[in-house]
Enzyme design. Sequence first.
Site, mmCIF file in Angstrom:
data_model
loop_
_atom_site.group_PDB
_atom_site.id
_atom_site.type_symbol
_atom_site.label_atom_id
_atom_site.label_comp_id
_atom_site.label_asym_id
_atom_site.label_seq_id
_atom_site.Cartn_x
_atom_site.Cartn_y
_atom_site.Cartn_z
ATOM 1 N N ARG A 31 75.036 38.024 51.260
ATOM 2 C CA ARG A 31 75.093 38.089 52.730
ATOM 3 C C ARG A 31 75.391 39.527 53.149
ATOM 4 N NH1 ARG A 31 79.669 37.009 54.849
ATOM 5 N NH2 ARG A 31 80.034 35.074 53.701
ATOM 6 N N LYS A 37 55.577 39.136 63.568
ATOM 7 C CA LYS A 37 54.301 39.490 64.188
ATOM 8 C C LYS A 37 53.582 40.530 63.326
ATOM 9 C CE LYS A 37 56.143 36.717 67.146
ATOM 10 N NZ LYS A 37 56.922 37.136 68.281
ATOM 11 N N TYR A 76 60.151 38.892 76.552
ATOM 12 C CA TYR A 76 59.795 37.736 75.727
ATOM 13 C C TYR A 76 60.619 36.509 76.149
ATOM 14 C CZ TYR A 76 59.381 34.800 71.566
ATOM 15 O OH TYR A 76 59.172 33.752 70.722
HETATM 16 C C1 LIG Z 1 58.197 36.736 68.883
HETATM 17 C C2 LIG Z 1 58.950 37.747 69.615
HETATM 18 C C3 LIG Z 1 60.360 37.779 69.566
HETATM 19 C C4 LIG Z 1 61.157 36.734 68.817
HETATM 20 O O1 LIG Z 1 60.963 36.814 67.433
HETATM 21 P P1 LIG Z 1 61.018 35.558 66.421
HETATM 22 O O2 LIG Z 1 60.692 36.197 65.113
HETATM 23 O O3 LIG Z 1 60.023 34.570 66.876
HETATM 24 O O4 LIG Z 1 62.410 35.035 66.477
HETATM 25 C C5 LIG Z 1 61.014 38.798 70.246
HETATM 26 N N1 LIG Z 1 60.325 39.727 70.940
HETATM 27 C C6 LIG Z 1 58.988 39.720 71.023
HETATM 28 C C7 LIG Z 1 58.282 40.777 71.805
HETATM 29 C C8 LIG Z 1 58.264 38.743 70.369
HETATM 30 O O5 LIG Z 1 56.918 38.726 70.456
#
Ligand SMILES: *Cc1c(COP(=O)(O)O)cnc(C)c1O
Length: 377
Positions: free
Chosen positions: A46, A195, A98
């Site tokens: 951790r 992403k 977001y």
């Molecule tokens: C998807 C997204 C998040 C959140 O991320 P997760 O990995 O889904 O928890 C935050 N900011 C933006 C711009 C995103 O596209």
Amino acid sequence: MRPKTRMIHSGITGDEYTGAVSVPIYQASTYEQEAVGKHKGYDYSRTGNPTRYALETLIKDLEGGKAGYAFASGMAAISAVMMLFKSGDHIILTDDVYGGTYRVISKVFSQFGIDATFVNTSDIEAIVSAIQENTKAIYLETPTNPLLKITDIKAVSNLAHKRDLLLIVDNTFSTPYWQQPLVHGADIVVHSATKYIGGHSDVVAGLVVVNSEKLSKDLHFIQNSVGGILGPQDAWLLIRGIKTLGIRMEAIEANAKKLATYLNQHPRVRKVYYPGLENHIGHDIQIKQAQGYGGMISFDVGSEERVNQVLKKLKYFTLAESLGAVESLISVPAKMTHASIPKNIRHKLGITDGLIRISVGIEDVDDLIEDLAKALN
Ligand SMILES: *Cc1c(COP(=O)(O)O)cnc(C)c1O
């Protein structure tokens, strides 16, 4: 190093013990100690894990920061950053932030006494008017989701530092390949690595990079205390994803430019949002602070019925949440990513029921254009 080389040669590469070219997956929770407290730098996963550390060093180098931290999701990363603040503090955020960020701030951190104001951060005056005595930070997304609004990072960082505020930038849409907010004066960069950084729709992860020793100490304390860490398998997948980040972003960019131009002249498309179009608000700022426009395009087809007609006919655009993958994805912000934002606020922001958002992949662009042409006509 030039950008594409940086994606391959930054951070910690390979394994010094065996010569393996790829960083090993250290699937270990604990580490043998020679004597009490005497160890090789790791005592419990951790607190630190060698595979995660390799990723954290890599993202630190790519963003040009002091230290990087990897979390189990983008929201875990953003939440860890929010824990730098305390009850009574106030934060200013981009208004079309977001949806998950809006939710965690307005429904979770509000319960701990952290107050927030959402403003159009493209308008510096709007930020200035929102500053209160207890304001501690400005939190930006640029380009934003889903309207691709642009905020001048340098201008906001000048303002933030004059008022002794931290500047936090969610760099998910641009990635460090196109934009490095710390270079323009930001203090903290956050990513949903789910992403573009992962890039293959196969891992959920979050990253944070900070620009000072103090923030590095504080954030590691939070990461270790709260424990929302990324596991070694997923850390390894992100290291692998980053190796092709440069060529993926270039391929996505080339496709996105062609698709945006196509949509922009289409008679059945009311409006196209893409920072690479010269008529896009913020186009000039984007050129100044980023090397590319990214692969996100939103366009308005006028109504929910039209949206459903278009969606039914598409073959290569997968209807799904998320973005930033090799395959093209399509979504309806009002019904999906931004459903947690109340309808009246959503409409005021321009996130209409006729809005479609695409995340352009690396397929042959002629197939993508043909697909859209059939669906729209
Ligand atoms: C998807 C997204 C998040 C959140 O991320 P997760 O990995 O889904 O928890 C935050 N900011 C933006 C711009 C995103 O596209």
